[in-house]
Write an enzyme that holds these catalytic residues in place. Structure first.
Site, PDB file in Angstrom:
ATOM      1  CB  THR A 236      35.613  26.643  44.897  1.00 50.01           C
ATOM      2  OG1 THR A 236      36.100  25.420  45.444  1.00 50.01           O
ATOM      3  CG2 THR A 236      34.456  27.161  45.737  1.00 50.01           C
ATOM      4  CB  CYS A 323      53.947  51.362  23.275  1.00 46.75           C
ATOM      5  SG  CYS A 323      55.298  52.083  24.169  1.00 46.75           S
TER       6      CYS A 323
END
Ligand SMILES: *Cc1c(COP(=O)(O)O)cnc(C)c1O
Length: 396
Positions: A236, A323
């Site tokens: 949808t 990181c």
């Protein structure tokens, strides 16, 4: 707070929000429903599709709604690859500094037996179209090169690359997520076969994007289910997202030349200010880059430490190294343009937009200067550089 991370995401435009609200409240009907309430939802969706097509210079039937840039990249690449496979063409050309949505999809195809050529991007972060031509083989089914890089902002010669692909009958896709709404893009006049965009990179809502596919390009559905999007994307529709995306895109396209001029001037001032920091260098071509992108490497610092200290000063910025995502690898983009590991770790990306003020630019310059100095003062690596134990990469 100063927000300088617009390449990661942007603030939602208030006009886009206003346009979305009715679809989160009163107009909640499913566009696939036959009653008139559902038909109203469908009309709004098709109007949004037409307006988006107009901004891109294509036909509404060439627009497929997706959940964003990543899905559009996956769908474009997998569709072309599998169409190629049916003709025994299993070679794909891309570049070493694409977004992970492209690179990881190519990794998957490699496991499925495709051969992938990743082109070098030189020192300035720009793909040479001649190299594309040289890499094309008889079994090449797809070339995918991003429009503008998300880390270093460099803009690629898309029209030239597309021409070379067409001359050799190879399909051309571009991840234009960073370009749409920031640079004038016209898919027809640039000869683009497939293009990915994402609303949240141009002040639209998150979780919605577009795959443009030129008529005649066979698209396969990644998500199986209902017949939405002419059978190419089940589920949808995110109507509020679609409407918000259309408004944000129209707004961005209407304001594009004024914004480009304004943001470029601010960017150049930011580059000038940060260039005064010794042993640092701008990443990527200084001119052929997105109006809002500034990316520097500084010797003797860690990007993560710089970001945390800038955050203390109320500045939202980003670094190339991933990181935060659990790896300490330096950015693949900075490595691709030839930065050595030790300086690739010390990168800073600042991405500004038309809402950034010149006062904010001056504050950022001052804050980065101070922070780089503070970090260098604490760094054993920097001490080695200053005592000559290690060699500098950049000039003072
Ligand atoms: C943000 C981004 C994407 C991913 O878009 P999402 O809508 O967040 O999935 C893909 N490519 C580039 C170049 C991007 O900057």
């Amino acid at each position: 707070m100063i927000y300088a991370d617009n390449a990661a995401t942007t603030a939602l435009s208030s006009n886009a929000l206003q346009a979305m609200l009715p679809f989160l409240t009163d107009v909640y009907a499913n566009p696939s429903s036959l009653y008139s309430f559902g038909q109203k939802a469908k009309e709004e969706m098709e109007s949004a599709r037409e307006r988006i097509a107009r901004c891109l210079g294509c036909d509404a039937r060439e627009i497929y709604f997706t959940s964003g840039g990543s899905e559009a990249d996956n769908q474009a690449i997998l569709s072309c690859a599998h169409a190629g496979e049916r003709m025994n063409k299993k070679h794909i050309i891309s570049t070493a500094f694409e977004h992970h949505a492209v690179l990881h999809t190519l990794d998957q195809l490699k496991k499925e037996g495709f051969e992938i050529t990743l082109l070098d991007v030189h020192n300035n972060g720009i793909v040479n179209p001649e190299q594309v031509g040289k890499a094309i083989r008889d079994d090449t089914c797809l070339v995918t090169v991003m429009y503008a890089n998300n880390e270093i902002g460099t803009i690629q010669p898309i029209k030239e690359i597309a021409e070379i692909c067409h001359a050799r009958n190879v399909c051309f896709h571009t991840d234009a997520v960073q370009a749409i709404g920031h640079l004038p893009v016209s898919v027809k006049s640039e000869g683009i076969d497939l293009l990915s965009l994402s609303a949240h990179k141009f002040h639209g809502p998150k979780g919605i994007g577009v795959l443009y596919a030129r008529r005649g390009i066979p698209i396969e559905s990644l998500i199986r289910g209902g017949a939405q999007e002419r059978g190419k994307r089940a589920g949808t529709e995110n109507l509020a997202g679609i409407v918000g995306m259309a408004v944000a895109l129209e707004e961005a396209c209407d304001g594009i030349s004024g914004n480009m001029q304004k943001v470029t001037a601010l960017r150049n001032r930011l580059i000038d200010g940060l260039s005064q920091i010794p042993y640092g260098e701008l990443n990527g071509d200084p001119k052929q880059r997105l109006p809002g992108n500034v990316n520097f490497c500084f010797e003797g610092i860690e990007g993560e430490a710089l970001l945390l200290l800038l955050d203390d000063k109320g500045i939202c910025a980003s670094s190339g190294s991933a990181c935060t995502s659990g790896s300490l690898d330096p950015s693949h983009v900075l490595l691709a343009i030839g930065r050595p590991h030790e300086v690739a770790h010390g990168s800073l990306r600042l991405t500004i937009d038309e809402h950034t003020t010149s006062e904010e630019i001056e504050t950022i310059i001052q804050a980065v200067k101070e922070t780089v100095e503070t970090l260098r003062g604490m760094s054993p690596f920097w001490r080695d550089l200053m005592t000559g134990k290690r060699k500098h990469v950049f000039k003072a």
